[in-house]
Design a protein around this motif. Structure first.
Motif, PDB file in Angstrom:
ATOM      1  N   SER A  13       0.813  -1.215   0.000  1.00 31.50           N
ATOM      2  CA  SER A  13       0.000   0.000   0.000  1.00 31.50           C
ATOM      3  C   SER A  13       0.841   1.257   0.000  1.00 31.50           C
ATOM      4  O   SER A  13       0.332   2.342  -0.201  1.00 31.50           O
TER       5      SER A  13
ATOM      6  N   TRP B 123       1.847   2.513   2.626  1.00 33.50           N
ATOM      7  CA  TRP B 123       1.168   3.283   3.671  1.00 33.50           C
ATOM      8  C   TRP B 123       2.153   4.202   4.373  1.00 33.50           C
ATOM      9  O   TRP B 123       1.891   5.379   4.557  1.00 33.50           O
TER      10      TRP B 123
ATOM     11  N   LYS C 299     -11.075   2.251  -2.560  1.00 31.16           N
ATOM     12  CA  LYS C 299     -10.925   1.148  -1.619  1.00 31.16           C
ATOM     13  C   LYS C 299     -11.212   1.636  -0.206  1.00 31.16           C
ATOM     14  O   LYS C 299     -11.007   2.806   0.126  1.00 31.16           O
TER      15      LYS C 299
ATOM     16  N   GLN D 246      -9.741   1.325   3.522  1.00 29.93           N
ATOM     17  CA  GLN D 246      -8.446   0.951   4.086  1.00 29.93           C
ATOM     18  C   GLN D 246      -8.477   1.107   5.601  1.00 29.93           C
ATOM     19  O   GLN D 246      -8.845   2.149   6.127  1.00 29.93           O
TER      20      GLN D 246
ATOM     21  N   VAL E 122      -2.201  -3.671   7.264  1.00 29.11           N
ATOM     22  CA  VAL E 122      -3.081  -2.909   6.375  1.00 29.11           C
ATOM     23  C   VAL E 122      -4.132  -3.844   5.794  1.00 29.11           C
ATOM     24  O   VAL E 122      -3.802  -4.893   5.229  1.00 29.11           O
TER      25      VAL E 122
ATOM     26  N   THR F  52      -7.462  -3.970   3.255  1.00 30.13           N
ATOM     27  CA  THR F  52      -8.202  -3.238   2.226  1.00 30.13           C
ATOM     28  C   THR F  52      -9.504  -3.965   1.918  1.00 30.13           C
ATOM     29  O   THR F  52      -9.600  -5.195   2.038  1.00 30.13           O
TER      30      THR F  52
ATOM     31  N   ILE G 191      -6.660   4.417  -4.178  1.00 30.83           N
ATOM     32  CA  ILE G 191      -5.358   3.759  -4.155  1.00 30.83           C
ATOM     33  C   ILE G 191      -4.898   3.537  -5.590  1.00 30.83           C
ATOM     34  O   ILE G 191      -5.637   2.987  -6.414  1.00 30.83           O
TER      35      ILE G 191
END
Length: 246
Positions: A5, A7, A137, A139, A173, A175, A203
């Protein structure tokens, strides 16, 4: 399950910047107001409002601040009417950028966003020019600790309808498809999970690797956009250099 991701690469950096500037509550407050105005002030019957409340709680927004924003949106307190606008364009090195805005002055917002693009080596594009490169998405981000077993959390998430689960340095994470976000979030909440992040977002399908010079220039664009009170979210597909920090 596999996935990446970015992130920490992207979202943690943005959240840190927002929190440092004290703007995150203001931005979420506007989302709460708009959600309440469009779908009513009762989160039991307004799924969008439930999702934004979860986002607010993940950002440690006080309950009285949440309640006040909802009342403003529902017309129970004086408030402002906001218009939702999405701008698209390119950052330096062709980075795809989407800017989501809630504004009471469309001309002001358009001018500010355009200025942030052009000043920092980017350019605004037409509607749809980069949005096809992103997917909506849900998340959910959970901080790792000794009380959370990775395999158990993965099974819990997937069994409740999550699309993917993966581990990064300090977080897990999860999703989901947008329509499954609320169900998965509520299932994990009922098992005592708390989230560092819980929101619907865009995303990118693929990322564009950038060098340090481009990263420095692009971060200035991000700062300019995120410092704008009308800008709610900025999404992009830049992959910053390993270990890079602004």
């Amino acid at each position: 399950m596999s996935g990446h991701s970015k992130w920490h690469n992207i979202q943690a950096k943005k959240s840190k910047v927002d929190a440092k500037r004290g703007k995150i509550f203001t931005k979420i407050g506007k989302e709460l107001a708009v959600s309440a105005k469009n779908g009513g002030s009762n989160p039991e019957t307004n799924s969008k409002l439930r999702d934004v409340i979860a986002k607010a709680k993940a950002n440690n927004m006080p309950q009285d601040t949440i309640t006040r924003a909802i009342k403003k949106g529902a017309g129970e307190m004086d408030g402002v009417n906001y218009e939702e606008i999405v701008y698209e364009g390119y950052g330096p090195a062709g980075i795809a950028v989407i800017v989501e805005v809630l504004t009471d002055n469309k001309n002001r917002s358009a001018g500010n966003v355009r200025h942030a693009f052009t000043k920092h080596g980017g350019n605004m594009g037409s509607t749809g020019c980069v949005s096809f490169m992103f997917q909506g998405k849900g998340q959910l981000v959970v901080e790792k600790n000794d009380n959370i077993d990775e395999d158990e959390l993965m099974m819990m998430a997937l069994e409740s309808g999550a699309e993917d689960f993966f581990s990064e340095d300090e977080v897990y994470v999860i999703t989901t498809l947008p329509e499954d976000f609320g169900t998965v979030r509520e299932a994990l909440e009922s098992n005592g999970l708390e989230f560092l992040e819980a929101e619907l977002k865009r995303i990118p399908d693929t990322y564009t690797a950038i060098d340090e010079e481009t990263a420095t220039k692009f971060q200035k664009m991000l700062d300019a956009l995120e410092d704008d009170d009308d800008v709610q979210e900025v999404y992009h597909n830049a992959e910053f250099p390993e270990g890079w920090d602004e």
